[in-house]
Each structure stands twice: as structure tokens, then as C-alpha cells.
Write a protein that holds these residues in place. Structure first.
Motif, PDB file in Angstrom:
ATOM      1  N   ILE A  84      17.708 -22.357 -22.808  1.00 49.05           N
ATOM      2  CA  ILE A  84      17.834 -21.144 -21.991  1.00 49.05           C
ATOM      3  C   ILE A  84      18.580 -20.050 -22.756  1.00 49.05           C
ATOM      4  O   ILE A  84      18.516 -18.879 -22.401  1.00 49.05           O
ATOM      5  N   ASP A  85      19.278 -20.469 -23.812  1.00 50.78           N
ATOM      6  CA  ASP A  85      20.032 -19.548 -24.667  1.00 50.78           C
ATOM      7  C   ASP A  85      21.183 -18.883 -23.903  1.00 50.78           C
ATOM      8  O   ASP A  85      21.265 -17.658 -23.770  1.00 50.78           O
ATOM      9  N   ILE A 108      26.626 -25.085  -2.902  1.00 48.99           N
ATOM     10  CA  ILE A 108      26.914 -26.301  -2.132  1.00 48.99           C
ATOM     11  C   ILE A 108      26.796 -26.033  -0.639  1.00 48.99           C
ATOM     12  O   ILE A 108      26.219 -26.818   0.116  1.00 48.99           O
ATOM     13  N   GLY A 109      27.339 -24.902  -0.185  1.00 47.96           N
ATOM     14  CA  GLY A 109      27.309 -24.577   1.235  1.00 47.96           C
ATOM     15  C   GLY A 109      25.902 -24.339   1.755  1.00 47.96           C
ATOM     16  O   GLY A 109      25.552 -24.769   2.855  1.00 47.96           O
ATOM     17  N   GLN A 110      25.064 -23.658   0.970  1.00 43.47           N
ATOM     18  CA  GLN A 110      23.692 -23.365   1.392  1.00 43.47           C
ATOM     19  C   GLN A 110      22.735 -24.501   1.067  1.00 43.47           C
ATOM     20  O   GLN A 110      21.623 -24.533   1.590  1.00 43.47           O
ATOM     21  N   GLN A 111      23.170 -25.420   0.174  1.00 45.18           N
ATOM     22  CA  GLN A 111      22.298 -26.498  -0.291  1.00 45.18           C
ATOM     23  C   GLN A 111      20.971 -25.956  -0.809  1.00 45.18           C
ATOM     24  O   GLN A 111      19.885 -26.448  -0.500  1.00 45.18           O
ATOM     25  N   ASP A 112      21.108 -24.923  -1.644  1.00 41.19           N
ATOM     26  CA  ASP A 112      19.934 -24.303  -2.241  1.00 41.19           C
ATOM     27  C   ASP A 112      20.344 -23.662  -3.565  1.00 41.19           C
ATOM     28  O   ASP A 112      21.538 -23.438  -3.813  1.00 41.19           O
ATOM     29  N   LYS A 113      19.344 -23.359  -4.379  1.00 37.86           N
ATOM     30  CA  LYS A 113      19.651 -22.734  -5.668  1.00 37.86           C
ATOM     31  C   LYS A 113      20.219 -21.333  -5.450  1.00 37.86           C
ATOM     32  O   LYS A 113      19.965 -20.695  -4.408  1.00 37.86           O
ATOM     33  N   LEU A 114      20.967 -20.859  -6.424  1.00 34.94           N
ATOM     34  CA  LEU A 114      21.526 -19.510  -6.372  1.00 34.94           C
ATOM     35  C   LEU A 114      21.284 -18.838  -7.721  1.00 34.94           C
ATOM     36  O   LEU A 114      21.620 -19.395  -8.776  1.00 34.94           O
ATOM     37  N   LEU A 115      20.685 -17.651  -7.681  1.00 32.79           N
ATOM     38  CA  LEU A 115      20.438 -16.864  -8.893  1.00 32.79           C
ATOM     39  C   LEU A 115      21.166 -15.538  -8.760  1.00 32.79           C
ATOM     40  O   LEU A 115      20.935 -14.776  -7.813  1.00 32.79           O
ATOM     41  N   TYR A 162      24.330 -16.100 -13.331  1.00 30.58           N
ATOM     42  CA  TYR A 162      24.482 -17.506 -12.906  1.00 30.58           C
ATOM     43  C   TYR A 162      23.162 -18.023 -12.339  1.00 30.58           C
ATOM     44  O   TYR A 162      22.437 -17.300 -11.644  1.00 30.58           O
ATOM     45  N   LEU A 163      22.873 -19.296 -12.645  1.00 34.57           N
ATOM     46  CA  LEU A 163      21.774 -20.023 -12.007  1.00 34.57           C
ATOM     47  C   LEU A 163      22.269 -21.439 -11.740  1.00 34.57           C
ATOM     48  O   LEU A 163      22.660 -22.153 -12.674  1.00 34.57           O
ATOM     49  N   GLY A 164      22.288 -21.855 -10.452  1.00 36.31           N
ATOM     50  CA  GLY A 164      22.829 -23.173 -10.122  1.00 36.31           C
ATOM     51  C   GLY A 164      22.039 -23.869  -9.038  1.00 36.31           C
ATOM     52  O   GLY A 164      21.419 -23.224  -8.184  1.00 36.31           O
ATOM     53  N   PHE A 165      22.063 -25.204  -9.075  1.00 38.60           N
ATOM     54  CA  PHE A 165      21.368 -26.056  -8.111  1.00 38.60           C
ATOM     55  C   PHE A 165      22.342 -27.103  -7.573  1.00 38.60           C
ATOM     56  O   PHE A 165      23.194 -27.609  -8.315  1.00 38.60           O
ATOM     57  N   GLU A 167      10.853 -18.312 -14.593  1.00 36.23           N
ATOM     58  CA  GLU A 167      10.421 -19.441 -13.764  1.00 36.23           C
ATOM     59  C   GLU A 167      10.541 -20.751 -14.543  1.00 36.23           C
ATOM     60  O   GLU A 167      10.862 -21.795 -13.968  1.00 36.23           O
ATOM     61  N   PHE A 168      10.295 -20.678 -15.850  1.00 32.80           N
ATOM     62  CA  PHE A 168      10.454 -21.872 -16.691  1.00 32.80           C
ATOM     63  C   PHE A 168      11.902 -22.358 -16.661  1.00 32.80           C
ATOM     64  O   PHE A 168      12.169 -23.568 -16.568  1.00 32.80           O
ATOM     65  N   HIS A 169      12.841 -21.423 -16.749  1.00 36.77           N
ATOM     66  CA  HIS A 169      14.264 -21.787 -16.711  1.00 36.77           C
ATOM     67  C   HIS A 169      14.636 -22.424 -15.372  1.00 36.77           C
ATOM     68  O   HIS A 169      15.368 -23.415 -15.316  1.00 36.77           O
ATOM     69  N   LYS A 170      14.101 -21.848 -14.285  1.00 37.10           N
ATOM     70  CA  LYS A 170      14.382 -22.406 -12.954  1.00 37.10           C
ATOM     71  C   LYS A 170      13.817 -23.820 -12.829  1.00 37.10           C
ATOM     72  O   LYS A 170      14.477 -24.726 -12.302  1.00 37.10           O
ATOM     73  N   ASP A 171      12.575 -24.006 -13.315  1.00 41.09           N
ATOM     74  CA  ASP A 171      11.963 -25.341 -13.264  1.00 41.09           C
ATOM     75  C   ASP A 171      12.752 -26.337 -14.104  1.00 41.09           C
ATOM     76  O   ASP A 171      12.937 -27.498 -13.700  1.00 41.09           O
ATOM     77  N   LEU A 172      13.216 -25.883 -15.265  1.00 43.81           N
ATOM     78  CA  LEU A 172      13.997 -26.755 -16.148  1.00 43.81           C
ATOM     79  C   LEU A 172      15.282 -27.204 -15.466  1.00 43.81           C
ATOM     80  O   LEU A 172      15.636 -28.391 -15.493  1.00 43.81           O
ATOM     81  N   MET A 173      15.976 -26.264 -14.829  1.00 42.24           N
ATOM     82  CA  MET A 173      17.225 -26.606 -14.143  1.00 42.24           C
ATOM     83  C   MET A 173      16.974 -27.521 -12.946  1.00 42.24           C
ATOM     84  O   MET A 173      17.750 -28.445 -12.676  1.00 42.24           O
ATOM     85  N   ASP A 174      15.870 -27.281 -12.233  1.00 36.95           N
ATOM     86  CA  ASP A 174      15.546 -28.132 -11.089  1.00 36.95           C
ATOM     87  C   ASP A 174      15.210 -29.551 -11.550  1.00 36.95           C
ATOM     88  O   ASP A 174      15.589 -30.537 -10.896  1.00 36.95           O
ATOM     89  N   LYS A 175      14.510 -29.658 -12.676  1.00 38.73           N
ATOM     90  CA  LYS A 175      14.193 -30.986 -13.236  1.00 38.73           C
ATOM     91  C   LYS A 175      15.475 -31.709 -13.634  1.00 38.73           C
ATOM     92  O   LYS A 175      15.608 -32.927 -13.444  1.00 38.73           O
ATOM     93  N   MET A 176      16.434 -30.962 -14.179  1.00 42.47           N
ATOM     94  CA  MET A 176      17.709 -31.579 -14.557  1.00 42.47           C
ATOM     95  C   MET A 176      18.452 -32.069 -13.306  1.00 42.47           C
ATOM     96  O   MET A 176      19.035 -33.155 -13.311  1.00 42.47           O
ATOM     97  N   ARG A 177      18.404 -31.264 -12.240  1.00 42.73           N
ATOM     98  CA  ARG A 177      19.006 -31.705 -10.974  1.00 42.73           C
ATOM     99  C   ARG A 177      18.384 -33.012 -10.502  1.00 42.73           C
ATOM    100  O   ARG A 177      19.094 -33.947 -10.091  1.00 42.73           O
TER     101      ARG A 177
END
Length: 412
Positions: free
Chosen positions: A49-50, A95-102, A125-128, A153-163
Motif C-alpha cells: 500500500i506504500d 470498533i464501535g461501528q463494527q465496520d471499516k473506516l476510511l 487512515y483505513l481500518g477494519f 479498491e485493491f487496498h480495501k480488499d487487501l486489508m479486508d483479506k488480512m482481517r
């Protein structure tokens, strides 16, 4: 039932506080093998993601902690860094929303521009969220950047896969822990049946055979002695079988507390009466003490069994002329029961795991009484089914204090 732990996180976008359930103390520790694997994933993710920072954040009751972090000179975070849950950091909202945040650039968003991360020059920030299989919160996996970043979208998919990878690892970790517990339960069960339950019957058979063959050769006093031995062996076998059956029902999920309002003084009186013959036979002073007149919300039989097992143990490991005290006192929303003795004490290396199925402590009583440890395991199961806790404090040669809590009846 393990006492649940909760944390309160701030959802910055709505300025709401959300109460979430976090990993209990009985959750397994993350293994060194997994830490090494996750560390490699973080390092690789940061490079792909650099970004200067890729982290796994763990939630605790009052703070969040950087559990793991990639290595980069521009990364202001480090493993072990803790932030109190008063700053509304990015991961709290995740954590509170139980959803990703960008957040592409926190400096341009009023609610985020003064955040702690911005002060550290981490502006995007991008977090899951990361959860255990039972829904308890572990924390988050996230990346930070020191410049505006909309993340593809690739970065989001990558982070979701890591989750997903991390949550799968946590599921395997919990499953492995449960499998070990099941194996230990099976081993304990067969050990009790093949050894501990067999011994009283061996004694019964041996003594009764002597009386059948030679009763006329013994004096009445000797016959009474043999009868007492047979009675004691029968009692021991009965109590052990009773505990074993209760434990088996718990393992099958068939035993749940039938809660009612109970005055503990009555239960303590019953337990004391049942235990007095043992106390008298060893000349042990069995006392009761209590503070105030309180009622608990409990299953009467479970409470009685818990107290009986603790008192039986205390009498077993207390020398003649010693003292055993049953007491209780109010402790916030619970009533704290204590069974104290002036007995042998417990070796310190066994204290932490004393109530666990795989505890290896095997100790004879002061009169060579045998024990299986099953009574303490049952106590823990019963107390936790009430939402309480059980623990012990002990000193070798001076005695032990067994404590447990049961919820008080709430007054309106």
C-alpha cells in the motif's frame, strides 16, 4: 459462564459511546508462531500500500494497545504503545461501528482534524474490525499515512483479506484451546472412574469380606470399627459419584441454574450441619461468621454444593485442633463468600491453575484422605454459571482462604 469484560469506545462521527464485549481472560494467548506470521503480513501490507504504518490494535477495558506494528523510520507507533479511551482515536470508531473506516485526510474533516493521530502526522487512515468467533472484540487492523490517501479498491480488499486471515487464526486458536480442554476433561473423567471411584469400592469389598468370613472372631468394638470404615467409604464414593454426575451434566450443557432469592444463612447452616461429623472426628473448630442480612440470586443446590465442597476440602487439609470458618460479606453488587482454614496450605506454583481441569496437584489430607480435585472444578463451573468469580489465597503451613462471589438480589 466466564465473567464478561466490557469496554466503552467513542464513535467520533456521531459522538456516541458504545459498550462492547472484549476478549475475556480465558481467551488463549496469541502464539509466537502467529505473532511472527502477522508481523510478516503487516510488513508486506505496508510495502504494497506504500504507507509508513500498518498495525494490529488490541482493545482492553480502558485503553487500546498497538499489538503489532511494521518497522519503518517514519512510523510514530511502536508495539506496546497504549492510548487511553478518552481521545476518540480512529480505531475506536471502527470498533464501535463494527465496520471499516476510511479517512482520506483528517486535516480536512472537522471532527478528525484535532485527533491524536494527526498530532503524530498520521493524517489518513483505513481500518477494519477484528473479532473472536464468539463476537468478542479483539481490536482492529489498520494502516496510516502521513499524506492524503484515498486508498484504492485493491487496498480495501487487501486489508479486508488480512482481517479475514487474522479472524481465521483466532478461530483456530480458540478451537485448539477447546480441543485441549475436551481432551483434559476426558482424561480426568476416566482417571476418576478407573482410580478414584474404584478405591472406595475396593475398601468396601475388602472390609465386608473380612466380616463375612470372621465376624464371630471380632469384638463388638472391632465390628463397629469396620462398619465405620464401610460407612466412610460409602460416603466418599457417594459424594464423588454425585460430583461426577453433576460435572457430566455440565459438560453436556444440561445443567443451568434455577435462580431464586436465597438467604445464605440457611444454606450455610445446612452445610455446617452436614460437615460437623467430619469436623468433630478431627476435633476441628467449625465456625460461621457473616456481615448483615443479605439475599442472593442463586440456585440453592449449586450454592450448597459449592460451599460443601469447599468446606469438605478445608476440613480434609486442616490438622486436628485447627479452625475452619465460613463467612460472607457484601462486595458491591455481589456477596463474597469465604471458606478459611488453618491447614496445610497450597504450594504457590499450583495456585493459578487450581480450578482448571488439567491441574496436576495431588495432595493427601492431614489424615491421609484422598482427593480428586473434581470438587474445585465443579465449584468454578457453578460459580461462573452465576456470573461470579472464584479464587484462592494460600500460604504453606498457615492455611488457605477460598473466595467466591454470587450476585446480590437487586433492590428497587
Amino acid at each position: 459462564m466466564t465473567e464478561r469484560k466490557f469496554s466503552k469506545v467513542t464513535i467520533k462521527e456521531t459522538n456516541e459511546t458504545q459498550k462492547v464485549r472484549i476478549g475475556s481472560d480465558l481467551k488463549p494467548e496469541v502464539s509466537d508462531e502467529l505473532i511472527e506470521k502477522w508481523q510478516s503480513l503487516l510488513d508486506l501490507t505496508a510495502r504494497i500500500i506504500d504507507v509508513p504504518s500498518a498495525s494490529i490494535i488490541k482493545l482492553h477495558e480502558d485503553y487500546v494497545e498497538v499489538f503489532l506494528n511494521n518497522q519503518n523510520v517514519e512510523n510514530p507507533f511502536y508495539s506496546g504503545k497504549k492510548v487511553e479511551l478518552i481521545y476518540g482515536v480512529f480505531c475506536e470508531t471502527v470498533i464501535g461501528q463494527q465496520d471499516k473506516l476510511l479517512i482520506p485526510d483528517a486535516r480536512k474533516i472537522p471532527i478528525w482534524k484535532d485527533n491524536l493521530e494527526v498530532d503524530l502526522n498520521m493524517v489518513s487512515y483505513l481500518g477494519f474490525p477484528i473479532n473472536y468467533p464468539d463476537g468478542e472484540v479483539f481490536g482492529t487492523v489498520c494502516v496510516h499515512d502521513n499524506k492524503e490517501n484515498h486508498y484504492s479498491e485493491f487496498h480495501k480488499d487487501l486489508m479486508d483479506k488480512m482481517r479475514q486471515h487474522i479472524e481465521t487464526d483466532l478461530q483456530l486458536l480458540v478451537s485448539n484451546q477447546q480441543l485441549k480442554k475436551l481432551n483434559a476433561t476426558k482424561d480426568k473423567f476416566f482417571s476418576i472412574i478407573s482410580h478414584d471411584l474404584k478405591n472406595p469400592f475396593n475398601s468396601l469389598i475388602g472390609t465386608s469380606s473380612l466380616l463375612i468370613d470372621k465376624a464371630e472372631q471380632y469384638s463388638p468394638e472391632k465390628v463397629r470399627h469396620f462398619a465405620q470404615q464401610m460407612h466412610d467409604s460409602s460416603q466418599n464414593a457417594y459424594h464423588l459419584l454425585e460430583n461426577l454426575l453433576e460435572w457430566a451434566r455440565i459438560q453436556r450443557g444440561e445443567l443451568e441454574p434455577d435462580l431464586e432469592k436465597i438467604n445464605p444463612k440457611g444454606v450455610i447452616h445446612e452445610v455446617t450441619q452436614q460437615s460437623e461429623p467430619i469436623a468433630n472426628s478431627k476435633n476441628i473448630n467449625l465456625q460461621t461468621a457473616s456481615e448483615g442480612n443479605h439475599s442472593v440470586l442463586a440456585d440453592r443446590e449449586m450454592l450448597k454444593t459449592t460451599l460443601r465442597n469447599l468446606v469438605t476440602n478445608a476440613l480434609k487439609y486442616t490438622h486436628p485442633e485447627g479452625t475452619v470458618i465460613i463467612s460472607y460479606q457484601k462486595n458491591e453488587e455481589h456477596l463474597q463468600f469465604t471458606v478459611s482454614d488453618t491447614g496445610m496450605g497450597i504450594p504457590p506454583e499450583y495456585l493459578d491453575g487450581l480450578f482448571e481441569i488439567d491441574c496436576k496437584l495431588s495432595q493427601e489430607g492431614t489424615e491421609k484422605e484422598k482427593g480428586t480435585g473434581l470438587g474445585l472444578i465443579l465449584c468454578k463451573e457453578f460459580v461462573e454459571k452465576h456470573g461470579g468469580k472464584i479464587w484462592v489465597k494460600s500460604e504453606l503451613g498457615k492455611g488457605s482462604d477460598f473466595h467466591f462471589t454470587i450476585p446480590l438480589v437487586k433492590t428497587t
